[in-house]
Design a protein around this motif. Structure first.
Motif, PDB file in Angstrom:
ATOM      1  N   THR A  28      35.317  46.788  28.354  1.00  0.00           N
ATOM      2  CA  THR A  28      35.572  46.830  29.791  1.00  0.00           C
ATOM      3  C   THR A  28      34.287  46.593  30.577  1.00  0.00           C
ATOM      4  N   GLY A  29      33.194  47.198  30.138  1.00  0.00           N
ATOM      5  CA  GLY A  29      31.910  47.006  30.807  1.00  0.00           C
ATOM      6  C   GLY A  29      31.475  45.557  30.786  1.00  0.00           C
ATOM      7  N   ILE A  30      31.630  44.914  29.648  1.00  0.00           N
ATOM      8  CA  ILE A  30      31.236  43.498  29.525  1.00  0.00           C
ATOM      9  C   ILE A  30      32.123  42.609  30.386  1.00  0.00           C
ATOM     10  N   VAL A  31      33.424  42.754  30.228  1.00  0.00           N
ATOM     11  CA  VAL A  31      34.360  41.895  30.953  1.00  0.00           C
ATOM     12  C   VAL A  31      34.293  42.140  32.464  1.00  0.00           C
ATOM     13  N   SER A  32      34.035  43.382  32.867  1.00  0.00           N
ATOM     14  CA  SER A  32      33.954  43.700  34.296  1.00  0.00           C
ATOM     15  C   SER A  32      32.633  43.274  34.914  1.00  0.00           C
ATOM     16  N   ALA A  33      31.608  43.119  34.118  1.00  0.00           N
ATOM     17  CA  ALA A  33      30.312  42.688  34.655  1.00  0.00           C
ATOM     18  C   ALA A  33      30.280  41.179  34.891  1.00  0.00           C
ATOM     19  N   LEU A  34      31.029  40.426  34.128  1.00  0.00           N
ATOM     20  CA  LEU A  34      30.993  38.966  34.241  1.00  0.00           C
ATOM     21  C   LEU A  34      31.382  38.422  35.621  1.00  0.00           C
ATOM     22  N   PRO A  35      32.379  39.001  36.306  1.00  0.00           N
ATOM     23  CA  PRO A  35      32.701  38.477  37.641  1.00  0.00           C
ATOM     24  C   PRO A  35      31.571  38.641  38.665  1.00  0.00           C
ATOM     25  N   SER A  36      30.521  39.367  38.327  1.00  0.00           N
ATOM     26  CA  SER A  36      29.363  39.476  39.228  1.00  0.00           C
ATOM     27  C   SER A  36      28.733  38.118  39.481  1.00  0.00           C
ATOM     28  N   ILE A  37      29.034  37.170  38.617  1.00  0.00           N
ATOM     29  CA  ILE A  37      28.529  35.807  38.782  1.00  0.00           C
ATOM     30  C   ILE A  37      28.973  35.228  40.121  1.00  0.00           C
ATOM     31  N   ILE A  38      30.062  35.730  40.663  1.00  0.00           N
ATOM     32  CA  ILE A  38      30.577  35.230  41.936  1.00  0.00           C
ATOM     33  C   ILE A  38      29.563  35.404  43.071  1.00  0.00           C
ATOM     34  N   PHE A  39      28.628  36.324  42.921  1.00  0.00           N
ATOM     35  CA  PHE A  39      27.632  36.574  43.962  1.00  0.00           C
ATOM     36  C   PHE A  39      26.431  35.635  43.867  1.00  0.00           C
ATOM     37  N   TYR A  40      26.362  34.865  42.799  1.00  0.00           N
ATOM     38  CA  TYR A  40      25.233  33.952  42.627  1.00  0.00           C
ATOM     39  C   TYR A  40      25.407  32.739  43.523  1.00  0.00           C
ATOM     40  N   SER A  41      24.345  32.385  44.216  1.00  0.00           N
ATOM     41  CA  SER A  41      24.354  31.199  45.063  1.00  0.00           C
ATOM     42  C   SER A  41      22.930  30.682  45.184  1.00  0.00           C
ATOM     43  N   LYS A  42      22.786  29.372  45.145  1.00  0.00           N
ATOM     44  CA  LYS A  42      21.453  28.781  45.295  1.00  0.00           C
ATOM     45  C   LYS A  42      20.991  28.818  46.744  1.00  0.00           C
ATOM     46  N   LYS A  43      21.933  28.930  47.671  1.00  0.00           N
ATOM     47  CA  LYS A  43      21.564  28.993  49.083  1.00  0.00           C
ATOM     48  C   LYS A  43      21.899  30.383  49.628  1.00  0.00           C
ATOM     49  N   GLU A  44      21.316  30.695  50.766  1.00  0.00           N
ATOM     50  CA  GLU A  44      21.533  31.984  51.421  1.00  0.00           C
ATOM     51  C   GLU A  44      22.978  32.076  51.907  1.00  0.00           C
ATOM     52  N   LEU A  45      23.635  33.176  51.590  1.00  0.00           N
ATOM     53  CA  LEU A  45      25.027  33.364  52.001  1.00  0.00           C
ATOM     54  C   LEU A  45      25.089  34.051  53.364  1.00  0.00           C
ATOM     55  N   LYS A  83      20.066  39.160  34.731  1.00  0.00           N
ATOM     56  CA  LYS A  83      19.621  40.544  34.968  1.00  0.00           C
ATOM     57  C   LYS A  83      20.695  41.336  35.714  1.00  0.00           C
ATOM     58  N   MET A  84      21.318  40.718  36.730  1.00  0.00           N
ATOM     59  CA  MET A  84      22.358  41.387  37.505  1.00  0.00           C
ATOM     60  C   MET A  84      23.571  41.708  36.633  1.00  0.00           C
ATOM     61  N   VAL A  85      24.012  40.764  35.815  1.00  0.00           N
ATOM     62  CA  VAL A  85      25.181  40.987  34.964  1.00  0.00           C
ATOM     63  C   VAL A  85      24.897  42.102  33.952  1.00  0.00           C
ATOM     64  N   ILE A  86      23.714  42.092  33.362  1.00  0.00           N
ATOM     65  CA  ILE A  86      23.354  43.139  32.393  1.00  0.00           C
ATOM     66  C   ILE A  86      23.278  44.500  33.088  1.00  0.00           C
ATOM     67  N   THR A  87      22.672  44.545  34.264  1.00  0.00           N
ATOM     68  CA  THR A  87      22.587  45.801  35.017  1.00  0.00           C
ATOM     69  C   THR A  87      23.977  46.310  35.358  1.00  0.00           C
ATOM     70  N   HIS A  88      24.846  45.411  35.823  1.00  0.00           N
ATOM     71  CA  HIS A  88      26.211  45.822  36.153  1.00  0.00           C
ATOM     72  C   HIS A  88      26.951  46.317  34.919  1.00  0.00           C
ATOM     73  N   PHE A  89      26.705  45.689  33.768  1.00  0.00           N
ATOM     74  CA  PHE A  89      27.339  46.153  32.533  1.00  0.00           C
ATOM     75  C   PHE A  89      26.989  47.623  32.270  1.00  0.00           C
ATOM     76  N   THR A 100      27.099  50.924  45.590  1.00  0.00           N
ATOM     77  CA  THR A 100      26.050  51.759  46.186  1.00  0.00           C
ATOM     78  C   THR A 100      24.752  51.618  45.414  1.00  0.00           C
ATOM     79  N   TYR A 101      24.833  51.648  44.086  1.00  0.00           N
ATOM     80  CA  TYR A 101      23.643  51.483  43.251  1.00  0.00           C
ATOM     81  C   TYR A 101      22.979  50.134  43.535  1.00  0.00           C
ATOM     82  N   SER A 102      23.784  49.075  43.549  1.00  0.00           N
ATOM     83  CA  SER A 102      23.250  47.732  43.801  1.00  0.00           C
ATOM     84  C   SER A 102      22.643  47.638  45.197  1.00  0.00           C
ATOM     85  N   TYR A 103      23.294  48.251  46.170  1.00  0.00           N
ATOM     86  CA  TYR A 103      22.793  48.220  47.547  1.00  0.00           C
ATOM     87  C   TYR A 103      21.414  48.855  47.625  1.00  0.00           C
TER      88      TYR A 103
END
Length: 147
Positions: free
Chosen positions: A46-63, A6-12, A115-118
């Motif tokens: 660009t939208g697709i390729v730029s949205a993929l690095p959002s995966i870096i924010f995924y974590s199973k534990k609290e950051l 959902k996050m990657v699609i939204t960021h796209f 800002t949108y994500s925040y």
């Protein structure tokens, strides 16, 4: 995993709209009146390729805050690298000054997406906190009735 997708699609979508907006604004200032069709495809890529690095924010534990900040820095560097690489491939710039304009556009788009994500995350947190307050209030009332 569902949240990550959902996050990657939204960021796209947010990235694509922001890129179109800032590019249109820039071209309006420069007097460019139309885009060739291949440019629209470049924006989608660009939208697709730029949205993929959002995966870096995924974590199973609290950051921690430090981990979040580090991930934002890494994410931003990845995004800038991707865009500058795509810019070179698609001939978006030919000299340092035009590359600098691309970097600045990426900064503005990054700020818009951040800002949108925040605000989306803040709104979700408010809903969760409200639900927890209601739950806790109901639990207190049940305990008071039992006494």
């Amino acid at each position: 995993m569902k949240e990550l997708i959902k996050m990657v699609i939204t960021h796209f979508f947010v990235i694509t709209v922001a890129v179109l907006f800032f590019t249109t604004l820039s071209n309006t200032i420069d007097g460019v009146e139309e885009y060739p069709i291949f440019f629209i495809w470049q924006v989608f890529i660009t939208g697709i390729v730029s949205a993929l690095p959002s995966i870096i924010f995924y974590s199973k534990k609290e950051l921690t805050k430090r981990q979040w900040k580090l991930r934002y820095v890494i994410h931003f560097i990845l995004i800038e690298s991707i865009i500058l690489t795509e810019g070179r491939i698609f001939n978006w710039y030919s000299n340092f000054l035009s590359a600098l304009v691309i970097v600045l556009i990426v900064v503005f788009v990054y700020i818009v997406v951040f800002t949108y994500s925040y605000f989306i995350d803040f709104n979700d947190a408010q809903k969760v906190n409200s639900a927890l307050r209601t739950f806790n209030k109901d639990e207190e009332e049940k305990e008071n009735k039992d006494i």
